[in-house]
Design a protein around this motif. Structure first.
Motif: not given
Length: 114
Positions: A66-72, A89-98
């Motif tokens: 949540t913090r990363q999304i707001e920061r981005l 874009f970040l949600a896609f990256v986070i999904h892959e990381v998880i």
């Protein structure tokens, strides 16, 4: 050096085509940089995944996400980029990381059971 582009209709050099080639070259360079940056980011997140697995931490950290999304989103606004696009874009990256972190944790569990 490549010859100056010519128009397909007049067979004479076309400044618009030359500019198009220049811009496309810049886009290609940016794309290459993005791929290298993503590769480096995933190398770092792989290390995070290994650390989380060793420490028995969960693969996902919703408060950090949540913090990363707001920061981005703020970075996107500052850069005059659509914050919704940046968030997707970040949600896609986070999904892959998880997904990677879950696989690392599963492999660590299997190794400890063996």
């Amino acid at each position: 050096m490549n010859p100056e582009p010519v128009s397909s209709t007049s067979r004479t050099p076309d400044p618009a085509l030359a500019e198009l080639e220049r811009l496309r070259g810049s886009i290609d360079n940016i794309d290459a940089a993005l791929i290298h940056m993503l590769a480096e980011r995933f190398r770092c997140t792989q290390e995070v995944g290994q650390l989380k697995a060793r420490a028995y931490l969960p693969p996902a950290d919703p408060s950090r996400e949540t913090r990363q999304i707001e920061r981005l989103r703020q970075l996107a606004r500052d850069a005059h980029l659509d914050p919704d696009f940046a968030e997707k874009f970040l949600a896609f990256v986070i999904h892959e990381v998880i997904r990677h972190h879950e696989a690392i944790a599963a492999n660590a569990r299997k190794a400890s059971e063996a």
